[in-house]
Structures are given as C-alpha cells and as structure tokens.
Design an enzyme around this catalytic site. Structure first.
Site, PDB file in Angstrom:
ATOM      1  N   CYS A  33       0.825  -1.208   0.000  1.00 25.62           N
ATOM      2  CA  CYS A  33       0.000   0.000   0.000  1.00 25.62           C
ATOM      3  C   CYS A  33       0.865   1.267   0.000  1.00 25.62           C
ATOM      4  O   CYS A  33       0.669   2.166  -0.821  1.00 25.62           O
ATOM      5  CB  CYS A  33      -0.969  -0.021   1.186  1.00 25.62           C
ATOM      6  SG  CYS A  33      -0.211  -0.507   2.744  1.00 25.62           S
TER       7      CYS A  33
HETATM    8  N1  LIG Z   1      -4.519  -4.077   5.149  1.00 24.56           N
HETATM    9  C1  LIG Z   1      -3.969  -3.432   4.155  1.00 24.56           C
HETATM   10  O1  LIG Z   1      -4.139  -2.206   4.019  1.00 24.56           O
HETATM   11  C2  LIG Z   1      -3.135  -4.160   3.123  1.00 24.56           C
HETATM   12  C3  LIG Z   1      -2.717  -3.460   1.989  1.00 24.56           C
HETATM   13  C4  LIG Z   1      -1.930  -4.124   1.025  1.00 24.56           C
HETATM   14  C5  LIG Z   1      -1.567  -5.449   1.235  1.00 24.56           C
HETATM   15  N2  LIG Z   1      -1.959  -6.081   2.367  1.00 24.56           N
HETATM   16  C6  LIG Z   1      -1.534  -7.486   2.523  1.00 24.56           C
HETATM   17  O2  LIG Z   1      -2.665  -8.306   2.216  1.00 24.56           O
HETATM   18  C7  LIG Z   1      -2.657  -9.461   3.062  1.00 24.56           C
HETATM   19  C8  LIG Z   1      -3.961  -9.454   3.858  1.00 24.56           C
HETATM   20  O3  LIG Z   1      -3.973  -8.283   4.654  1.00 24.56           O
HETATM   21  P1  LIG Z   1      -5.221  -7.868   5.558  1.00 24.56           P
HETATM   22  O4  LIG Z   1      -4.835  -6.601   6.204  1.00 24.56           O
HETATM   23  O5  LIG Z   1      -6.464  -7.963   4.789  1.00 24.56           O
HETATM   24  O6  LIG Z   1      -5.150  -9.050   6.658  1.00 24.56           O
HETATM   25  P2  LIG Z   1      -6.148  -9.420   7.827  1.00 24.56           P
HETATM   26  O7  LIG Z   1      -7.264  -8.452   7.939  1.00 24.56           O
HETATM   27  O8  LIG Z   1      -5.290  -9.640   9.040  1.00 24.56           O
HETATM   28  O9  LIG Z   1      -6.698 -10.843   7.331  1.00 24.56           O
HETATM   29  C9  LIG Z   1      -5.814 -11.919   7.140  1.00 24.56           C
HETATM   30  C10 LIG Z   1      -6.518 -13.058   6.448  1.00 24.56           C
HETATM   31  O10 LIG Z   1      -5.585 -14.111   6.285  1.00 24.56           O
HETATM   32  C11 LIG Z   1      -6.051 -15.271   6.981  1.00 24.56           C
HETATM   33  N3  LIG Z   1      -4.935 -15.909   7.691  1.00 24.56           N
HETATM   34  C12 LIG Z   1      -4.313 -15.497   8.810  1.00 24.56           C
HETATM   35  N4  LIG Z   1      -3.349 -16.368   9.159  1.00 24.56           N
HETATM   36  C13 LIG Z   1      -3.373 -17.349   8.242  1.00 24.56           C
HETATM   37  C14 LIG Z   1      -2.637 -18.514   8.040  1.00 24.56           C
HETATM   38  N5  LIG Z   1      -1.650 -18.869   8.870  1.00 24.56           N
HETATM   39  N6  LIG Z   1      -2.956 -19.303   7.028  1.00 24.56           N
HETATM   40  C15 LIG Z   1      -3.939 -18.948   6.153  1.00 24.56           C
HETATM   41  N7  LIG Z   1      -4.686 -17.840   6.276  1.00 24.56           N
HETATM   42  C16 LIG Z   1      -4.394 -17.049   7.307  1.00 24.56           C
HETATM   43  C17 LIG Z   1      -7.060 -14.784   7.996  1.00 24.56           C
HETATM   44  O11 LIG Z   1      -7.946 -15.855   8.275  1.00 24.56           O
HETATM   45  P3  LIG Z   1      -8.486 -16.162   9.774  1.00 24.56           P
HETATM   46  O12 LIG Z   1      -9.583 -15.183  10.021  1.00 24.56           O
HETATM   47  O13 LIG Z   1      -8.976 -17.567   9.700  1.00 24.56           O
HETATM   48  O14 LIG Z   1      -7.317 -15.966  10.687  1.00 24.56           O
HETATM   49  C18 LIG Z   1      -7.691 -13.626   7.242  1.00 24.56           C
HETATM   50  O15 LIG Z   1      -8.653 -14.116   6.354  1.00 24.56           O
HETATM   51  C19 LIG Z   1      -1.400  -9.359   3.927  1.00 24.56           C
HETATM   52  O16 LIG Z   1      -0.342 -10.066   3.335  1.00 24.56           O
HETATM   53  C20 LIG Z   1      -1.105  -7.853   3.915  1.00 24.56           C
HETATM   54  O17 LIG Z   1       0.264  -7.581   4.138  1.00 24.56           O
HETATM   55  C21 LIG Z   1      -2.751  -5.489   3.302  1.00 24.56           C
END
Ligand SMILES: NC(=O)c1ccc[n+]([C@@H]2O[C@H](COP(=O)([O-])OP(=O)(O)OC[C@H]3O[C@@H](n4cnc5c(N)ncnc54)[C@H](OP(=O)(O)O)[C@@H]3O)[C@@H](O)[C@H]2O)c1
Length: 352
Positions: free
Chosen positions: A156
């Site tokens: 991001c």
């Molecule tokens: N947030 C942002 O602004 C943003 C921007 C760009 C990129 N990203 C990237 O996009 C990805 C997701 O980010 P997010 O912020 O949406 O994350 P998040 O809200 O923390 O959600 C994480 C997701 O991954 C799953 N997960 C967690 N641990 C896992 C594991 N060990 N094995 C398989 N699935 C697992 C979770 O499932 P459960 O509910 O079952 O734990 C949940 O569905 C990350 O790599 C992050 O760095 C995020």
C-alpha cells in the site's frame, strides 16, 4: 451471446482486504466467486456472519483453506489476501494446479531473494518465481500483465509513493544527489484485522507515531520500484500510524532538476497517466487529501515546487484497502484476463 464468467477464489476472506475483494467481485460483470477461504484452522461460516456489511448480498460460506477442495472448484484465478509466509508456502502448488495467482502479500514482490530474511524474516524458497512474478503496479505493468500467471500485488505505501515519483525519476526531474524522503501516514486497517499492543484503539487514538524506521518491508520495495536496487540510501521512508480507519497520504520531498516547475511535473504526469482510469492529477491549489481518496480505487497525486530552492513536495493519496490492495488486485486480474481495466471497480466501487 452472454460471455461465460471466469471463476475466482478468494483466500483470506475473513480479513479486511478479503472483504473488499468479495465486495468488488460481487459486482464484477465478468468474474464470479467460486469459493472463499480463511485460515486452515478456521470454522466454516456464512460470509455475511463474518462481514455484516455484506448481509443480503451473498449467501457464500467461508471455509477453512484446503488445497484439495480448491483444486475441485473449476476456477481459473485465486486472490490471496493472506500473510506473507502463507502465500510463500502455497503459491507454488496453486500455480502447479493451473491457477492464476494474484497475491496481495509481499511474498513475491522483491526480485532479490537475499532481501527476504532481513525484511520478511524467512529464506525465500523460490527465487525462480521472484524472477518471473509480475510486480502489479498496474499503471506501469500493463504489457507484462496480459496472461501473467503470478502477480505480486504491490504494498500500500509503495503504491502511494511510486505512482507519483517513478515517472519523475524516469524523466530525470529528480536530482540524484539528495535522497527522496517519503513521509507516509496510514490508517489502522493497514495493519489488518488482528489488534496488537501497538494498534488497538486506545494506543492509536488521538496520537500519531512513526514506526519501523529503516527496516520497514516497503523500503526495499520502493527502492526497487524506482530502479535503485542496491542504492536504498536514495530513499528514506518513514511510515506513521494515523488514528483513522482507512487511507494513506504520502508526502514526498525531493530536489527538482534546474528549471523544473510544478506545471512541468503536472505535464509529465498527465502524459504518463492519460489512459489510466485510477490516477487523478490534482492542481497545486487543491492538493490530494485522504478524504478524497478513501473508499475509492484512485491514487490522487499532486506537487508543488519552490522555484528558488528547487525543493519539491509531491503527494500520493490512496485507500489502503482498495488501490493499496483489493481494487488494484482486481485491476491486475482484469488485465491478466484481457478484460477492461475498470470492470467491477468503478463507478460502483464506493466502500461500505
Ligand atoms: N490491510 C492493508 O491495508 C493491506 C494493503 C496491502 C496489502 N496487504 C496485505 O494483504 C494481506 C492481507 O492483509 P489484511 O490486512 O487484509 O489481513 P487481515 O485483515 O489480518 O486478514 C488476514 C486473512 O488471512 C487469513 N490468515 C491469517 N493467518 C493465516 C494462516 N496462517 N494461514 C492462512 N490464512 C491465514 C485470515 O484468516 P483467519 O480469520 O482464519 O485468521 C484472514 O482471512 C497481507 O499479506 C497484507 O500484508 C494489506
């Protein structure tokens, strides 16, 4: 005849980016959701129970991640909105199973495997995939995206910095003898849905703090995106946690080449982004703000140059969950599949 929709899977569907992906795909004219998954240890649950914002919009069930079940879904594409380590582990198998992968994590963004232990805490097991993955900063990757099999969706913060700055470096507008200083501020959804000591409400509210100085994962990604590989000292990146829900503003300082005005920078951007539906160039008198970009798929950019000192200040504003994650992932999938870039994203793309 109505064209057949392409079936897509979303992993990480219980998270913030996963929720935005579900919402975008539900309104997509050419993609349909084949299945949604969370972590392996999760319990099956209706999507609307996890994300009440989606009540009445879908009766999908979110299921524990299972490669065998995924292999039987007759899907062509998978979005991974999952942690870095998990994406690193599962991507090779998903590619072998014939799926096109759009990975929102950082697991395949850096070309140099030796940067992974330092910035990500693990040895990269597939340097070959780092070489072939397409870094999906859409506006600069169009030609490589068509029929790409593995797309590393950008971080991001790098999205908010690279879109304004990369064309200026390319055009020779940025003086090389001074670092580019990227002072970036993000809303707390950038840290994902799981609260930590540093991100829960009372730690964050009514404050502003810098974090991960000189060691944030997005530092090498920004340097790579500016073709400064091995010259990371040319970029100083300071992320801050802002007590708002969503949105990033990057304020970027650099010294402009002699004679460069704000108008010339605007002209470079207009020419670079003339066919890019999700980049908006703002005038000097009305610079980008988080509230204009939040809940939209746009990257808003603007710049002011002081002609006496040649000091320039550029801005990039995005919604971290949309242009910083889910809507950029859909832009990339659209181009990989030969669809229109904006399909499913806009004008119906306002957040919930
Ligand atoms: N947030 C942002 O602004 C943003 C921007 C760009 C990129 N990203 C990237 O996009 C990805 C997701 O980010 P997010 O912020 O949406 O994350 P998040 O809200 O923390 O959600 C994480 C997701 O991954 C799953 N997960 C967690 N641990 C896992 C594991 N060990 N094995 C398989 N699935 C697992 C979770 O499932 P459960 O509910 O079952 O734990 C949940 O569905 C990350 O790599 C992050 O760095 C995020």
């Amino acid at each position: 005849m109505k064209s057949r929709r392409v079936r897509a899977i979303i992993a990480g569907a219980t998270g913030y980016s996963g929720r935005e992906l579900i919402r975008l795909l539900l309104q997509h004219p050419r993609l349909e959701i084949a299945g949604v998954f969370a972590s392996r240890s999760s319990e099956a649950q209706p999507v609307a129970a996890i994300h009440p914002q989606l009540t009445g919009l879908t009766d999908l069930e979110c299921r524990p991640f299972d490669e065998r079940e995924i292999g039987q879904l007759d899907a062509q594409l998978i979005f991974l909105a999952t942690p870095n380590e998990f994406s690193h582990e599962v991507v090779p198998g998903l590619l072998e199973a014939g799926l096109t992968v759009v990975d929102l994590s950082g697991a395949f963004r850096l070309r140099r495997p030796d940067e992974y232990p330092h910035y990500y805490g693990f040895e990269h097991s597939r340097p070959d995939l780092l070489r072939t993955a397409v870094y999906g900063l859409t506006e600069f990757a169009r030609d490589s995206l068509h029929q790409a099999r593995l797309i590393a969706n950008p971080g991001c913060y790098p999205t908010s910095v690279l879109i304004p700055v990369a064309p200026l470096v390319e055009a020779g507008i940025v003086e090389p003898d001074q670092p580019i200083i990227c002072d970036s501020k993000s809303g707390v959804t950038g840290a994902g849905k799981t609260p930590t000591n540093n991100t829960h409400f009372s730690e964050v509210t009514e404050s502003l703090k810098a974090y991960s100085l000189f060691r944030h994962r997005h530092s090498p990604e920004i340097a790579q995106g500016l073709s400064f590989d091995g010259l990371q000292s040319r970029v100083v990146f300071t992320p801050h946690l802002l007590p708002i829900n969503r949105g990033i503003l990057s304020t970027i300082y650099f010294k402009a080449a002699p004679g460069v005005s704000s108008q010339e920078i605007a002209r470079v951007w207009q020419s670079q982004f003339s066919r890019c539906p999700f980049v908006r160039v703002f005038p000097e008198e009305r610079l980008p703000e988080i509230k204009f970009a939040a809940n939209t798929p746009f990257c808003d950019i603007g710049c002011v140059v002081d002609s006496d000192s040649r000091q320039a200040i550029a801005f990039g504003a995005i919604d971290n969950l949309l242009k910083g994650a889910a809507s950029q992932a859909v832009q990339n999938a659209n181009l990989a599949l030969g669809f229109n870039e904006a399909d499913g994203i806009w004008p119906h793309g306002a957040g919930l």
